[in-house]
Every structure is written in C-alpha cells, then in structure tokens.
Write a protein that holds these residues in place. Structure first.
Motif, PDB file in Angstrom:
ATOM      1  N   HIS A 182       5.303   0.975  -8.747  1.00  0.00           N
ATOM      2  CA  HIS A 182       4.600   0.644  -7.512  1.00  0.00           C
ATOM      3  C   HIS A 182       4.573   1.783  -6.493  1.00  0.00           C
ATOM      4  N   ASN A 242      -5.109   4.396  -9.496  1.00  0.00           N
ATOM      5  CA  ASN A 242      -4.917   3.023  -9.953  1.00  0.00           C
ATOM      6  C   ASN A 242      -5.990   2.069  -9.432  1.00  0.00           C
ATOM      7  N   ASN A 266       2.498   4.735  -1.925  1.00  0.00           N
ATOM      8  CA  ASN A 266       2.519   3.327  -2.344  1.00  0.00           C
ATOM      9  C   ASN A 266       1.722   2.406  -1.424  1.00  0.00           C
ATOM     10  N   ARG A 267       0.935   2.974  -0.505  1.00  0.00           N
ATOM     11  CA  ARG A 267       0.095   2.162   0.380  1.00  0.00           C
ATOM     12  C   ARG A 267      -1.331   2.706   0.393  1.00  0.00           C
ATOM     13  N   THR A 268      -2.294   1.797   0.230  1.00  0.00           N
ATOM     14  CA  THR A 268      -3.700   2.171   0.165  1.00  0.00           C
ATOM     15  C   THR A 268      -4.461   1.525   1.309  1.00  0.00           C
ATOM     16  N   LYS A 282      -5.907  -7.359  -1.032  1.00  0.00           N
ATOM     17  CA  LYS A 282      -4.480  -7.200  -1.300  1.00  0.00           C
ATOM     18  C   LYS A 282      -4.115  -7.752  -2.673  1.00  0.00           C
ATOM     19  N   ASP A 283      -4.597  -8.954  -2.979  1.00  0.00           N
ATOM     20  CA  ASP A 283      -4.225  -9.615  -4.233  1.00  0.00           C
ATOM     21  C   ASP A 283      -4.826  -8.939  -5.457  1.00  0.00           C
ATOM     22  N   GLU A 284      -6.100  -8.516  -5.354  1.00  0.00           N
ATOM     23  CA  GLU A 284      -6.793  -7.981  -6.524  1.00  0.00           C
ATOM     24  C   GLU A 284      -6.627  -6.472  -6.697  1.00  0.00           C
ATOM     25  N   ASN A 302      -4.325  -4.482  -4.462  1.00  0.00           N
ATOM     26  CA  ASN A 302      -3.113  -4.005  -3.784  1.00  0.00           C
ATOM     27  C   ASN A 302      -3.455  -3.032  -2.650  1.00  0.00           C
ATOM     28  N   SER A 326      -3.398  -2.626   1.127  1.00  0.00           N
ATOM     29  CA  SER A 326      -2.619  -3.313   2.159  1.00  0.00           C
ATOM     30  C   SER A 326      -3.140  -3.106   3.578  1.00  0.00           C
TER      31      SER A 326
END
Length: 294
Positions: free
Chosen positions: A142, A212, A242-244, A269-271, A273, A275
């Motif tokens: 992650h 990703n 680790n943050r997009t 966020k769910d599909e 990631n 944030s």
C-alpha cells in the motif's frame, strides 16, 4: 489508540530495528571483507550501507509525511516520501559504481579470498536481511516508500545468499575469479531493482498518474456515474507514495449537492483508492455554477 497511530508507531519501530540490525552488519562485513580480501563481501557491505542510508531517508520521509500541514506547506510534507525514493535510487547508483570499480580491479589482479569467512559472514546477512524484510512485508503493498524498503531488504537477502554460494565455490574449485564475478551479479540485481524504483519515483515527482491507477478506468467510472453527463479536465497525481489526489469537472444537468459529492468521493476511494478529491460541478459544460473541495 487509532489504527493510523498504531501503524505510525509500528512503522517507526520497524525502521529503527531494521537500521540497527543492518548498521551493525555493515560493520561486520567491512571488517571481515578486508580480512578475507573479498570484493564480493565488500560489495555486499557497500550495498547494505546504501540501504541503511535508504532506511534512514525512508524513515525520515515517513515521519515528515505524517506531520500536520502548516504555513506555506498546505499539503504538508507528504511528497518527501517521493523525494526519499529518488534519493535512495541515486545512492544505489553511486554504490554500484564503486562496487564495479573494485570488482574490475580484482578481475585484473586476482587475489586470494578466504572462502569460509565469506560464507559465514554472508550467511549472517541472509538472516538479518530476511528479518528486516519481514518487518515491512505487511504494508509494502500500500506504500511505495515502505515497498522500497521491503524490496531492498528482500533483494539483499538474495544477494547475501549469492555471496555464500561464491564462498562455497571458491572453497571447492579454488578459482579466485568467482569472487569478483559474483560482484557483477550483485550489480545486475541492484541495477534491476533500482532502475524500477527510480523511474516510478521520478514519474510521481512529475505528477504522472500513479502506476496502480488506470486513468481511462477512472474517466469511464466518472462518465458512467448516475447523473453525470460528462467528465472533463481530469487530473490524477500522487500526493505521496501512498496517497493519490484527483481534480475533475463533472457536468451534472440536475446539479449536485453535498450528498452527490460525498458519494462520488466514496466511489473514487473504494474503487481506485483515491483519497483526496477536488470536484467541480457544472450544470452545463463550460458554465460553472458550483465548486466544492473535498
């Protein structure tokens, strides 16, 4: 204690343990590498030394990324993790240069190598590097910064195993050229892993879409979202390793309130990631009526 705080302290402990173990091992490798006259052992020590620095930088960047935004740093120091990844790659490239220089000299003028000492010291390295890699294994999927630490330590375990094999082959065959030859294998392993880390880190620094995330899938998801007629001015970039983040204009003929924005944010966020979402709602294209930041 919240989960985020628990992870923060767990990562800090992992970095501290990993640095202490590897720093001690570098000293052991240098000492016995000089005694055994082993370029492979010294090469592995140089690689491990650069990884210790890499762990220091990754740990420092991790701590900076978790600092509260203030002053002119409105995003905080999250991008320090990206800069740390680039710096780690550069350090490894420098280490490779000195490893290659030493190995070439040993190939030109082969010198006796104490194979047994090489095997014992490198064997200790296999254990230490494996333990260190395991400290980062859980969260490396992650976070590119954590993944970099994990991959370096896992690669080091493999490289140290190669040095053990070199010592064994020297004892069996008596061929001293095996030692510098293994150094070139180490160089190949380091370059292979480092080049990927360097390219990914530079791409993130240049605000490229993180590897990703498929930008076309994000565009399709937004265009097909209920109530959305069109999605344009779409930008996706990394805030840290680790943050997009995303910014986009959505044409919603019926308008969109807080509930709509919250649902879009949850979908991203769910599909994917993602944030941090900045969404601008328009009733008609190029006719801005509302701007919401999330």
């Amino acid at each position: 204690m919240s989960q985020s705080h628990h992870q923060y302290f767990a990562h800090g402990r992992a970095f501290a343990i990993g640095i202490a173990l590897n720093l001690a091992f570098v000293g052991v490798e240098v000492f016995y590498g000089l005694i055994a006259n082993s370029s492979a052992l010294l090469a592995d020590a140089g690689h491990n030394a650069s990884d210790v620095l890499g762990l220091f930088f990754a740990w420092g960047a991790f701590r900076l990324a978790n600092m509260t935004p203030r002053g002119k740093y409105t995003y905080g120091w999250q991008r320090s993790t990206i800069l740390s990844s680039i710096l780690n790659a550069v350090l490894l490239f420098i280490a490779v240069f000195f490893i290659a220089k030493d190995a070439i000299m040993k190939l030109q003028e082969p010198q006796p190598v104490a194979g047994t000492s090489v095997m014992i010291v490198a064997g200790i390295g296999v254990v230490i590097n494996t333990i260190t890699a395991l400290l980062f294994m859980k969260d490396q999927k992650h976070d590119l910064n954590i993944k970099g630490a994990f991959l370096h330590m896992a690669a080091d375990a493999g490289v140290s195993l190669g040095v053990v094999v070199a010592g064994l082959l020297i004892n069996i065959t008596g061929h001293q050229w095996i030692d510098p030859a293994v150094s070139f294998v180490i160089i190949a392993v380091v370059l292979w892993g480092t080049w990927g880390l360097f390219v990914d880190s530079v791409n993130l620094a240049l605000d490229a879409v993180p590897k990703n995330i498929n930008i076309e899938e994000v565009r399709d998801a937004l265009n097909n979202y209920p109530g959305v007629q069109d999605a344009h001015d779409l930008h996706v970039w990394a805030l840290s390793t680790n943050r997009t983040a995303i910014s986009v204009h959505l044409v919603v003929p019926g308008g969109g309130g807080d509930r709509f924005l919250a649902d879009v944010q949850k979908m991203l966020k769910d599909e994917f990631n993602i944030s941090h979402a900045t969404v601008q709602i328009e009733k008609e294209k190029n006719n801005q009526i509302e701007c919401n930041h999330r």
